[in-house]
Design an enzyme around this catalytic site. Structure first.
Site, PDB file in Angstrom:
ATOM      1  N   HIS A  58       2.892   0.644  -9.080  1.00  0.00           N
ATOM      2  CA  HIS A  58       2.053   0.306  -7.922  1.00  0.00           C
ATOM      3  C   HIS A  58       0.584   0.238  -8.347  1.00  0.00           C
ATOM      4  O   HIS A  58      -0.149   1.228  -8.295  1.00  0.00           O
ATOM      5  CB  HIS A  58       2.239   1.363  -6.813  1.00  0.00           C
ATOM      6  CG  HIS A  58       1.713   0.937  -5.484  1.00  0.00           C
ATOM      7  ND1 HIS A  58       2.466   0.984  -4.335  1.00  0.00           N
ATOM      8  CD2 HIS A  58       0.512   0.439  -5.111  1.00  0.00           C
ATOM      9  CE1 HIS A  58       1.746   0.532  -3.310  1.00  0.00           C
ATOM     10  NE2 HIS A  58       0.549   0.211  -3.764  1.00  0.00           N
ATOM     11  N   ARG A  62      -6.312  -6.799  -8.947  1.00  0.00           N
ATOM     12  CA  ARG A  62      -7.397  -7.654  -8.421  1.00  0.00           C
ATOM     13  C   ARG A  62      -7.534  -8.947  -9.237  1.00  0.00           C
ATOM     14  O   ARG A  62      -6.591  -9.629  -9.471  1.00  0.00           O
ATOM     15  CB  ARG A  62      -8.721  -6.878  -8.358  1.00  0.00           C
ATOM     16  CG  ARG A  62      -8.629  -5.462  -7.754  1.00  0.00           C
ATOM     17  CD  ARG A  62      -8.237  -5.430  -6.313  1.00  0.00           C
ATOM     18  NE  ARG A  62      -8.542  -4.126  -5.712  1.00  0.00           N
ATOM     19  CZ  ARG A  62      -7.948  -3.670  -4.611  1.00  0.00           C
ATOM     20  NH1 ARG A  62      -7.039  -4.368  -3.997  1.00  0.00           N
ATOM     21  NH2 ARG A  62      -8.269  -2.505  -4.109  1.00  0.00           N
ATOM     22  N   ASN A  92      -1.239  -8.162  -2.592  1.00  0.00           N
ATOM     23  CA  ASN A  92      -2.299  -8.368  -1.584  1.00  0.00           C
ATOM     24  C   ASN A  92      -3.602  -8.834  -2.236  1.00  0.00           C
ATOM     25  O   ASN A  92      -4.687  -8.311  -1.974  1.00  0.00           O
ATOM     26  CB  ASN A  92      -2.538  -7.088  -0.767  1.00  0.00           C
ATOM     27  CG  ASN A  92      -3.036  -5.935  -1.607  1.00  0.00           C
ATOM     28  OD1 ASN A  92      -2.801  -5.889  -2.820  1.00  0.00           O
ATOM     29  ND2 ASN A  92      -3.719  -4.984  -0.985  1.00  0.00           N
ATOM     30  N   GLU A 143       4.160  -4.384  -1.936  1.00  0.00           N
ATOM     31  CA  GLU A 143       4.309  -3.537  -0.809  1.00  0.00           C
ATOM     32  C   GLU A 143       4.219  -4.337   0.477  1.00  0.00           C
ATOM     33  O   GLU A 143       3.280  -5.087   0.709  1.00  0.00           O
ATOM     34  CB  GLU A 143       3.276  -2.391  -0.806  1.00  0.00           C
ATOM     35  CG  GLU A 143       1.833  -2.863  -0.800  1.00  0.00           C
ATOM     36  CD  GLU A 143       0.834  -1.718  -0.783  1.00  0.00           C
ATOM     37  OE1 GLU A 143       0.886  -0.852   0.114  1.00  0.00           O
ATOM     38  OE2 GLU A 143      -0.031  -1.710  -1.677  1.00  0.00           O
ATOM     39  N   HIS A 222       3.804   5.381  -1.936  1.00  0.00           N
ATOM     40  CA  HIS A 222       2.766   6.419  -1.713  1.00  0.00           C
ATOM     41  C   HIS A 222       2.981   7.310  -0.474  1.00  0.00           C
ATOM     42  O   HIS A 222       2.152   7.335   0.425  1.00  0.00           O
ATOM     43  CB  HIS A 222       1.376   5.790  -1.681  1.00  0.00           C
ATOM     44  CG  HIS A 222       1.234   4.507  -0.903  1.00  0.00           C
ATOM     45  ND1 HIS A 222       1.700   4.339   0.370  1.00  0.00           N
ATOM     46  CD2 HIS A 222       0.662   3.329  -1.252  1.00  0.00           C
ATOM     47  CE1 HIS A 222       1.416   3.119   0.782  1.00  0.00           C
ATOM     48  NE2 HIS A 222       0.786   2.486  -0.192  1.00  0.00           N
ATOM     49  N   ASP A 287      -0.967   3.698  -7.244  1.00  0.00           N
ATOM     50  CA  ASP A 287      -1.649   2.913  -6.208  1.00  0.00           C
ATOM     51  C   ASP A 287      -3.104   2.660  -6.631  1.00  0.00           C
ATOM     52  O   ASP A 287      -4.036   2.823  -5.838  1.00  0.00           O
ATOM     53  CB  ASP A 287      -1.579   3.585  -4.834  1.00  0.00           C
ATOM     54  CG  ASP A 287      -2.122   2.700  -3.716  1.00  0.00           C
ATOM     55  OD1 ASP A 287      -2.315   1.491  -3.947  1.00  0.00           O
ATOM     56  OD2 ASP A 287      -2.373   3.223  -2.611  1.00  0.00           O
TER      57      ASP A 287
HETATM   58  C1  NCD Z   1      -4.993  -0.748  -1.173  1.00  0.00           C
HETATM   59  C2  NCD Z   1      -5.951  -1.804  -1.699  1.00  0.00           C
HETATM   60  O1  NCD Z   1      -7.143  -1.563  -1.717  1.00  0.00           O
HETATM   61  O2  NCD Z   1      -5.456  -2.856  -2.136  1.00  0.00           O
HETATM   62  N1  NCD Z   1      -5.717   0.321  -0.547  1.00  0.00           N
HETATM   63  C3  NCD Z   1      -5.271   1.567  -0.318  1.00  0.00           C
HETATM   64  O3  NCD Z   1      -5.992   2.316   0.351  1.00  0.00           O
HETATM   65  N2  NCD Z   1      -4.134   2.029  -0.780  1.00  0.00           N
HETATM   66  C4  NCD Z   1      -4.045  -1.404  -0.219  1.00  0.00           C
HETATM   67  C5  NCD Z   1      -2.875  -0.514   0.078  1.00  0.00           C
HETATM   68  O4  NCD Z   1      -2.074  -0.276  -0.835  1.00  0.00           O
HETATM   69  O5  NCD Z   1      -2.770  -0.062   1.195  1.00  0.00           O
END
Ligand code: NCD
Length: 422
Positions: A58, A62, A92, A143, A222, A287
């Protein structure tokens, strides 16, 4: 020992206690046992902890218009310097990975710039062409945002039900960001915790379970509270992040946006309760969600959520191993074997035939210094915590990181099982 090896790791303490030499050829472990024939390179591992390198399932790497936060070059350096040789990128991005062309472009971008191996997930929206994404190599689906987050639109329960039916028909894995959001002012870490509450996370896990009318393979990303891990039992595998294990909101000033993340950092009591269900956590993943310092230096309500963490994940866990809080075997299981098995990526490890990805660690912890990390974001909410960073990292039998220096290797793309080359 075969007649010649590309690399031999000598005097490796194996998890079962035996000391052995590990021979590697063509990116694969070929021999585990006593020293034998010649090698192009030998590394003496006496006094080091040798781990199968981690798979971080995870991360948000970017890139593109978000390259000031991170890109494949900086993010993959951060991964390698933290003992992670495979990352699974989340969809995302801008634009999101919801079309076959976008997924292929993302694979091309990663192949061009990543220093570590990688897989790419497909986004899940009401109109994502699931079968087409699967055939161009999506590793998993998600996700999937059951509640909105930074750069992530939520889908409705009806849309999720339909998507899970399609994902199930591919025998693919659906990964879920399960949260419930209450309305109210989000002006500090306490209110953020309240608005995206522990009980809401539990409720979201149950709701997602109800949407899964077809028995699709589910993975809960998460999970931040012991109660949602309990709620997820029997519904799917569970992932926990280092920030929910090592940080609580009480450790930050109330409006410190470096601690703003979804799901939120919880209370110190919740953090301790999470360690109480350590044995029921299937996978640790970071994450890794970097934002720029500038984006974080705005009033709390406007700041993006996300914490960088790919480089500090295994190091924090190894400090806990040195403190005798958790066994080393658990770290190997939850950061390397379990994610590889869940995703169908060849196992890194100490048996002939295994993927030859290893990280070699000293047995000493140091305080985390954000200036020493490689993420472009330049900060770490883990600053000052004890961590054990790798001295050397091996990817596919090549030394790709050694004493702070990066060296070229041969990172691989791991497509999902539905990949059908065009
Ligand atoms: C993640 C992001 O910034 O891409 N942010 C987060 O707080 N975990 C998006 C996500 O996984 O919810």
């Amino acid at each position: 020992m075969p007649s010649s090896c590309a690399i031999v790791l000598r005097n490796v303490s194996l998890p079962e206690g035996r000391v052995a030499d590990i021979g590697v050829m063509d990116g694969i472990v070929t021999h585990v046992g006593a020293a034998g024939g010649p090698a192009d390179r030998t590394i003496d591992c006496t006094g080091l902890m040798v781990l199968p390198a981690a798979v971080d399932m995870h991360v948000h790497m970017r890139g593109g218009s978000q390259s000031a936060k991170e890109d494949w070059a900086s993010g993959s350096r951060s991964a390698l310097a933290g003992g992670v040789t495979v990352v699974v990128d989340q969809p995302n991005t801008i634009p999101p990975i919801t079309t076959p062309d976008a997924l292929c472009a993302r694979v091309f971008e990663a192949k061009s710039h990543s220093l570590c191996s990688f897989a790419i997930n497909s986004g899940v929206t009401f109109d994502t062409p699931v079968k087409a994404m699967w055939s161009v190599g999506a590793m998993a689906f998600g996700e999937t945002f059951y509640a909105p987050s930074s750069y992530g639109e939520a889908i409705t329960p009806e849309e999720l039900t339909t998507a899970l039916r399609e994902i199930q028909s591919c025998c693919a894995l659906a990964t879920i960001h399960a949260e419930e959001i209450a309305s109210g002012e989000d002006h500090d870490l306490s209110s953020h915790d309240r608005l995206r509450s522990c009980s809401g996370e539990v409720q979201a896990v149950r709701d997602v379970g109800r949407c899964n009318t077809v028995g699709c393979r589910l993975h809960f990303c998460h999970m931040s509270t012991h109660a949602s891990i309990t709620a997820a039992a029997g519904l799917g595998s569970v992932e926990v992040t280092p920030h929910h294990l090592f940080l609580s909101r009480e450790q930050f000033a109330p409006e410190d946006t470096l601690g703003k993340v979804n799901p939120p950092l919880r209370s110190e009591q919740e953090r301790k309760n999470l360690w109480g269900v350590w044995d029921r956590i299937d996978i640790i993943a970071s994450d890794h969600a970097p934002h720029t310092s500038g984006e974080k230096q705005v009033p709390f309500e406007k700041a993006p959520s996300g914490i960088p963490g790919v480089e500090t994940m295994v190091p924090l866990l190894l400090a806990a191993v040195l403190e005798k809080k958790i066994p080393l075997a658990d770290v190997i299981r939850k950061t390397s074997q379990a994610p590889a098995e869940l995703l169908g990526i060849p196992l890194a490890g100490f048996a002939p035939g295994n993927r030859a990805d290893f990280s070699l660690y000293p047995k000493t912890a140091v305080p985390i210094d954000p200036d020493m990390l490689h993420s472009r974001c330049g900060y770490s909410p883990f600053a000052g915590l004890p961590a054990v960073f790798p001295r050397t990292v091996i990817l596919g039998g090549d030394v790709v990181y050694d004493e702070g220096e990066f060296h070229p290797g041969s990172p691989a793309w791991f497509p999902g099982k539905g990949f059908f080359p065009r």
